[in-house]
Write a protein that holds these residues in place. Structure first.
Motif, PDB file in Angstrom:
ATOM      1  N   TRP A  13     -42.786  17.636  -5.457  1.00  0.00           N
ATOM      2  CA  TRP A  13     -42.214  17.035  -4.217  1.00  0.00           C
ATOM      3  C   TRP A  13     -42.094  18.356  -3.241  1.00  0.00           C
ATOM      4  CZ3 TRP A  13     -40.242  11.486  -2.978  1.00  0.00           C
ATOM      5  CH2 TRP A  13     -39.711  10.805  -4.162  1.00  0.00           C
ATOM      6  N   GLY A  44     -44.723  14.005  -3.502  1.00  0.00           N
ATOM      7  CA  GLY A  44     -43.722  13.294  -2.097  1.00  0.00           C
ATOM      8  C   GLY A  44     -43.011  14.523  -0.726  1.00  0.00           C
ATOM      9  N   ALA A  46     -40.076  15.722   0.210  1.00  0.00           N
ATOM     10  CA  ALA A  46     -38.155  16.024   0.212  1.00  0.00           C
ATOM     11  C   ALA A  46     -37.689  16.437   2.459  1.00  0.00           C
ATOM     12  CB  ALA A  46     -38.106  16.688  -1.195  1.00  0.00           C
ATOM     13  N   ARG A  78     -41.867   7.245  -1.154  1.00  0.00           N
ATOM     14  CA  ARG A  78     -41.534   8.622  -1.601  1.00  0.00           C
ATOM     15  C   ARG A  78     -41.689   9.702  -0.487  1.00  0.00           C
ATOM     16  NH1 ARG A  78     -43.395  11.134  -6.162  1.00  0.00           N
ATOM     17  NH2 ARG A  78     -45.299  12.289  -5.820  1.00  0.00           N
ATOM     18  N   ILE A 216     -39.388  19.964  -7.365  1.00  0.00           N
ATOM     19  CA  ILE A 216     -39.037  19.759  -6.269  1.00  0.00           C
ATOM     20  C   ILE A 216     -39.577  21.814  -5.694  1.00  0.00           C
ATOM     21  CG2 ILE A 216     -37.656  19.268  -4.285  1.00  0.00           C
ATOM     22  CD1 ILE A 216     -36.298  17.528  -5.857  1.00  0.00           C
TER      23      ILE A 216
END
Length: 312
Positions: A13, A44, A46, A78, A216
């Protein structure tokens, strides 16, 4: 999670960087373009993370942007918006919006202004937000970033939240920069499905091998395809070589202030100089450091394929 499961894929992410206009308003078309580019490379979203300059955005702005991203057709499954604020009502409002749009989860900072707060106080904060949202679809990913927030989330607090809200508090982003701590989280909580994400792709392979979920990571904004590729194929024979390549890029960006450096790279590879702009108190790289960064990226053979900005 079973670290030996042959079909288990990791996930990557990006805390999406935010473009600004000359008046310092969010350049929404360009943000949508960047989000589409990231999703097209397997990463994805964030949104409203640290590297999004989220705490320089108002709650009103973030709620409006979330709606605009949804209307633009970006896949909410997502998306993991950052919804943690110092004020409970702000966290509740943005979290509700994320749940209603069908986001995969929300990434929730602790209230970070007051320092030295107790686990009891932090538990009450998270519990209040969860109970006020009052939606079984809510999935909370805790955000542990003590170098910035200066409010750590202890193992005892995480365990208490898991016990109280086992279907809601489902994961954590560990941005403490300490691999031993990330490993401890995985060993203590991941066996029952709690998703542990490293806060940097530097720890991606180690995280996945230990049974964690993925990363992430800031530099997923500029190196998404390579990070997503390792997350998806971490059991392949060339995984260590791929990780070394990710580390080389990460090392380069970390040798500068990371957010301005990523925006400098995005500006250069998209051909849109406005990407340099940050909201105060953050400032862009000066011309000398910008040229140094770009020369180093060129020497590494770094590229951002299909990064041409066509929104304007």
């Amino acid at each position: 999670m079973n670290a030996n499961h042959p079909e288990r894929r990791g996930s990557a992410w990006a805390p999406v960087i935010t473009p600004f206009t000359s008046s310092l308003s969010v350049d929404t078309p360009r943000l949508i373009d960047h989000c589409r580019w990231l999703q097209s490379h397997g990463v994805g979203l964030a949104v409203f993370g640290t590297n999004s300059e989220a705490n320089s955005l108002s709650v009103t702005e973030k709620r409006d942007l979330l709606s605009r991203l949804e209307r633009a057709g970006l896949n909410p499954a997502r998306m993991m918006p950052g919804t943690g604020h110092c004020a409970i009502d702000d966290s509740v409002a943005l979290t509700r919006d994320a749940v209603q749009m069908g986001a995969a989860g929300v990434l929730m900072l602790p209230p970070f202004y007051y320092k030295g707060v107790s686990d009891e106080g932090l538990f009450r904060y998270y519990a209040e937000v969860i109970e006020r949202v009052g939606d079984s679809r809510l999935k909370v990913f805790l955000y542990h970033i003590p170098p910035v927030a200066q409010v750590p989330l202890s193992l005892g607090l995480i365990e208490r939240l898991r016990d109280a809200f086992p279907q809601t508090v489902v994961g954590i982003k560990d941005s403490g920069g300490d691999w031993a701590h990330t490993l401890n989280l995985i060993e203590r909580f991941a066996a029952d499905g709690f998703e542990v994400y490293a806060g940097s792709e530097r720890f991606l392979l180690d995280t996945l091998r230990a049974g964690g979920a993925g990363c992430i990571s800031a530099t997923a904004n500029v190196n998404p395809a390579a990070i997503a590729a390792l997350a998806g194929a971490w059991q392949d024979a060339d995984a260590d070589q791929r990780q070394a390549g990710l580390n080389q890029v990460r090392d380069l960006f970390e040798s500068y202030p990371v957010i301005p450096a990523m925006k400098a790279a995005k500006a250069s590879f998209s051909g849109v100089d406005d990407w340099h702009r940050l909201r105060p108190p953050l400032v862009e790289l000066d011309s000398q450091r910008r040229q140094s960064l770009l020369a180093a990226l060129e020497a590494q053979g770094f590229s951002m394929p299909e990064g041409k900005d066509v929104s304007h």
